[in-house]
Enzyme design. Structure first.
Site, PDB file in Angstrom:
ATOM      1  N   THR A   1     -11.468   0.831 -17.089  1.00 56.29           N
ATOM      2  CA  THR A   1     -10.826   0.082 -16.007  1.00 56.29           C
ATOM      3  C   THR A   1     -11.594   0.347 -14.715  1.00 56.29           C
ATOM      4  O   THR A   1     -12.498   1.186 -14.678  1.00 56.29           O
ATOM      5  CB  THR A   1      -9.371   0.554 -15.796  1.00 56.29           C
TER       6      THR A   1
ATOM      7  N   TYR B   1     -13.469  15.016 -13.641  1.00 56.91           N
ATOM      8  CA  TYR B   1     -12.130  14.497 -13.313  1.00 56.91           C
ATOM      9  C   TYR B   1     -11.556  15.235 -12.095  1.00 56.91           C
ATOM     10  O   TYR B   1     -10.773  14.680 -11.329  1.00 56.91           O
ATOM     11  CB  TYR B   1     -11.214  14.625 -14.531  1.00 56.91           C
TER      12      TYR B   1
ATOM     13  N   LYS C   1      -2.920  14.891 -11.444  1.00 60.16           N
ATOM     14  CA  LYS C   1      -2.134  14.501 -12.627  1.00 60.16           C
ATOM     15  C   LYS C   1      -1.209  15.646 -13.061  1.00 60.16           C
ATOM     16  O   LYS C   1      -0.107  15.392 -13.555  1.00 60.16           O
ATOM     17  CB  LYS C   1      -3.047  14.085 -13.785  1.00 60.16           C
TER      18      LYS C   1
ATOM     19  N   ALA D   1      -8.888   8.509  -5.936  1.00 63.77           N
ATOM     20  CA  ALA D   1      -9.615   9.640  -5.344  1.00 63.77           C
ATOM     21  C   ALA D   1     -10.952   9.081  -4.884  1.00 63.77           C
ATOM     22  O   ALA D   1     -11.463   8.117  -5.464  1.00 63.77           O
ATOM     23  CB  ALA D   1      -9.826  10.756  -6.359  1.00 63.77           C
TER      24      ALA D   1
ATOM     25  N   ASP E   1       0.880  -1.160   0.000  1.00 62.21           N
ATOM     26  CA  ASP E   1       0.000   0.000   0.000  1.00 62.21           C
ATOM     27  C   ASP E   1       0.920   1.213   0.000  1.00 62.21           C
ATOM     28  O   ASP E   1       1.659   1.439   0.967  1.00 62.21           O
ATOM     29  CB  ASP E   1      -0.893  -0.018   1.255  1.00 62.21           C
TER      30      ASP E   1
HETATM   31  P1  NAP Z   1      -6.896   0.248 -12.176  1.00 59.51           P
HETATM   32  O1  NAP Z   1      -6.810  -1.038 -12.896  1.00 59.51           O
HETATM   33  O2  NAP Z   1      -8.021   0.424 -11.214  1.00 59.51           O
HETATM   34  O3  NAP Z   1      -5.488   0.541 -11.513  1.00 59.51           O
HETATM   35  C1  NAP Z   1      -5.313   1.489 -10.464  1.00 59.51           C
HETATM   36  C2  NAP Z   1      -4.414   0.834  -9.476  1.00 59.51           C
HETATM   37  O4  NAP Z   1      -4.059   1.728  -8.393  1.00 59.51           O
HETATM   38  C3  NAP Z   1      -5.080  -0.380  -8.821  1.00 59.51           C
HETATM   39  O5  NAP Z   1      -4.224  -1.486  -8.910  1.00 59.51           O
HETATM   40  C4  NAP Z   1      -5.255   0.104  -7.397  1.00 59.51           C
HETATM   41  O6  NAP Z   1      -5.368  -0.931  -6.459  1.00 59.51           O
HETATM   42  C5  NAP Z   1      -4.019   0.931  -7.238  1.00 59.51           C
HETATM   43  N1  NAP Z   1      -4.025   1.661  -5.973  1.00 59.51           N
HETATM   44  C6  NAP Z   1      -4.966   2.517  -5.507  1.00 59.51           C
HETATM   45  N2  NAP Z   1      -4.641   2.918  -4.254  1.00 59.51           N
HETATM   46  C7  NAP Z   1      -3.463   2.295  -3.944  1.00 59.51           C
HETATM   47  C8  NAP Z   1      -2.604   2.297  -2.814  1.00 59.51           C
HETATM   48  N3  NAP Z   1      -2.886   3.009  -1.720  1.00 59.51           N
HETATM   49  N4  NAP Z   1      -1.475   1.530  -2.839  1.00 59.51           N
HETATM   50  C9  NAP Z   1      -1.158   0.809  -3.934  1.00 59.51           C
HETATM   51  N5  NAP Z   1      -1.926   0.765  -5.036  1.00 59.51           N
HETATM   52  C10 NAP Z   1      -3.077   1.500  -5.045  1.00 59.51           C
HETATM   53  O7  NAP Z   1      -7.057   1.466 -13.223  1.00 59.51           O
HETATM   54  P2  NAP Z   1      -6.132   1.999 -14.410  1.00 59.51           P
HETATM   55  O8  NAP Z   1      -7.045   2.817 -15.250  1.00 59.51           O
HETATM   56  O9  NAP Z   1      -5.353   0.889 -14.998  1.00 59.51           O
HETATM   57  O10 NAP Z   1      -5.173   3.023 -13.667  1.00 59.51           O
HETATM   58  C11 NAP Z   1      -3.755   2.966 -13.754  1.00 59.51           C
HETATM   59  C12 NAP Z   1      -3.173   4.359 -13.951  1.00 59.51           C
HETATM   60  O11 NAP Z   1      -3.522   4.837 -15.244  1.00 59.51           O
HETATM   61  C13 NAP Z   1      -3.681   5.408 -12.970  1.00 59.51           C
HETATM   62  O12 NAP Z   1      -2.619   6.281 -12.643  1.00 59.51           O
HETATM   63  C14 NAP Z   1      -4.723   6.144 -13.790  1.00 59.51           C
HETATM   64  O13 NAP Z   1      -4.975   7.451 -13.308  1.00 59.51           O
HETATM   65  C15 NAP Z   1      -4.017   6.157 -15.114  1.00 59.51           C
HETATM   66  N6  NAP Z   1      -4.841   6.469 -16.288  1.00 59.51           N
HETATM   67  C16 NAP Z   1      -5.995   5.806 -16.522  1.00 59.51           C
HETATM   68  C17 NAP Z   1      -6.760   6.122 -17.635  1.00 59.51           C
HETATM   69  C18 NAP Z   1      -8.052   5.410 -17.914  1.00 59.51           C
HETATM   70  O14 NAP Z   1      -8.842   5.921 -18.707  1.00 59.51           O
HETATM   71  N7  NAP Z   1      -8.292   4.239 -17.350  1.00 59.51           N
HETATM   72  C19 NAP Z   1      -6.324   7.127 -18.529  1.00 59.51           C
HETATM   73  C20 NAP Z   1      -5.126   7.786 -18.265  1.00 59.51           C
HETATM   74  C21 NAP Z   1      -4.387   7.454 -17.146  1.00 59.51           C
HETATM   75  P3  NAP Z   1      -6.851  -1.124  -5.765  1.00 59.51           P
HETATM   76  O15 NAP Z   1      -7.769  -1.518  -6.871  1.00 59.51           O
HETATM   77  O16 NAP Z   1      -6.632  -2.167  -4.752  1.00 59.51           O
HETATM   78  O17 NAP Z   1      -7.215   0.187  -5.156  1.00 59.51           O
END
Ligand code: NAP
Length: 258
Positions: A193, A155, A162, A95, A64
């Protein structure tokens, strides 16, 4: 021979098979990288371990990122297991759901703090903990979104986080450059996601994206994986402190018309 043969990558943020971190893990593995995965909490282990095993990865450790001790323990264990590390991937954001709809000015002090801690400070903390174990020529990578540059309603605090993450990328690139370590960000277009499902209005944004973006296609985790391979390989040896858009060209638009 793969572009990442002989390199070791530590990847944070695989929650399930839809995670961007999973797309990156698969792409780095396909280019020959040895992987270590870290996930947020015990509840995720059941989902992450089988995914890791499917890529022959047996380093699957909880961390974590809000806890300095957990980060220190993870770094220690990674160093013991791998010796030196070449690639650090930060694909983590959080968030509270209530901060991701309605007006931004309603963001609470605690909601703001939490979003910045998990989504921004954690990159600084992981970089600091792992840099001493990284080989010169190594690469750190984080994930950002265009809501850092322009207003994307809903957002909210994550856009502010970001923007801070992109600035942190530049400051870390400056600090770690003399060690031969590079630090970059990928700005991905919307992908369905777990994290994205918490953003108010995401579905509409996602559905409109392909009709507006110059390439007329949504972005996949495989697309992000390909860009990550580039930024983590020696092909990008003199690129640091940059934000690379993987968004079908959406960010070049000055007016939206389908
Ligand atoms: P995701 O699969 O939900 O991944 C987010 C990850 O962050 C999860 O594994 C989550 O674990 C982890 N996390 C949250 N709090 C945490 C903590 N305290 N310690 C360790 N890990 C923690 O979603 P994703 O879309 O792939 O997101 C990955 C990255 O891409 C993020 O930075 C997101 O902002 C960025 N991003 C996403 C998009 C989009 O459209 N999806 C676009 C641009 C950028 P838990 O599930 O256990 O909380």
């Amino acid at each position: 021979m793969g572009l990442l043969e002989g390199k070791t990558a530590l990847i944070f943020g695989v929650a399930n098979e839809r995670s961007i971190a999973w797309g990156i893990a698969q792409a780095l593995h396909a280019q020959g990288a040895r992987l270590g995965l870290s996930y947020a909490g015990e509840a995720l282990e059941k989902r992450v371990r089988p995914l890791a095993e499917s890529l022959g990865c047996d380093f699957v450790e909880p961390c974590d990122v809000t806890g300095d001790e957990q980060i220190a323990a993870l770094a220690e264990k990674a160093a013991q297991t791998f010796g030196q590390i070449d690639i650090l991937v930060h694909s983590i954001a959080f968030a509270r759901r209530e901060e991701l709809s309605g007006p931004f000015y309603q963001t609470s002090r605690e909601g703001f703090r939490l979003a910045m801690d998990v989504s921004v400070y954690s990159f600084v903390a992981l970089g600091r903990a792992l840099a001493p174990h990284m080989r010169p020529g190594g690469s750190m990578l984080c994930l950002t979104y265009y809501g850092s540059q322009k207003v994307v309603p809903g957002y909210n605090v994550m856009g502010v986080a970001k923007a801070a993450l992109e600035a942190a990328t530049r400051y870390l690139a400056h600090d770690f450059g003399p060690l031969g370590l590079r630090v970059n960000a990928i700005s991905a277009g919307p992908i369905r996601t777990l994290a994205a499902s918490g953003v108010g209005g995401f579905k509409t944004l996602y559905n409109q994206f392909a009709s507006l973006a110059p390439l007329r296609q949504n972005v996949t985790i495989e697309d992000v994986g390909g860009a990550a391979v580039f930024l983590c390989s020696d092909l990008s040896a003199r690129i640091t402190g940059e934000v690379l858009y993987v968004d079908s060209g959406y960010n070049i638009l000055g007016a939206l018309a389908g």
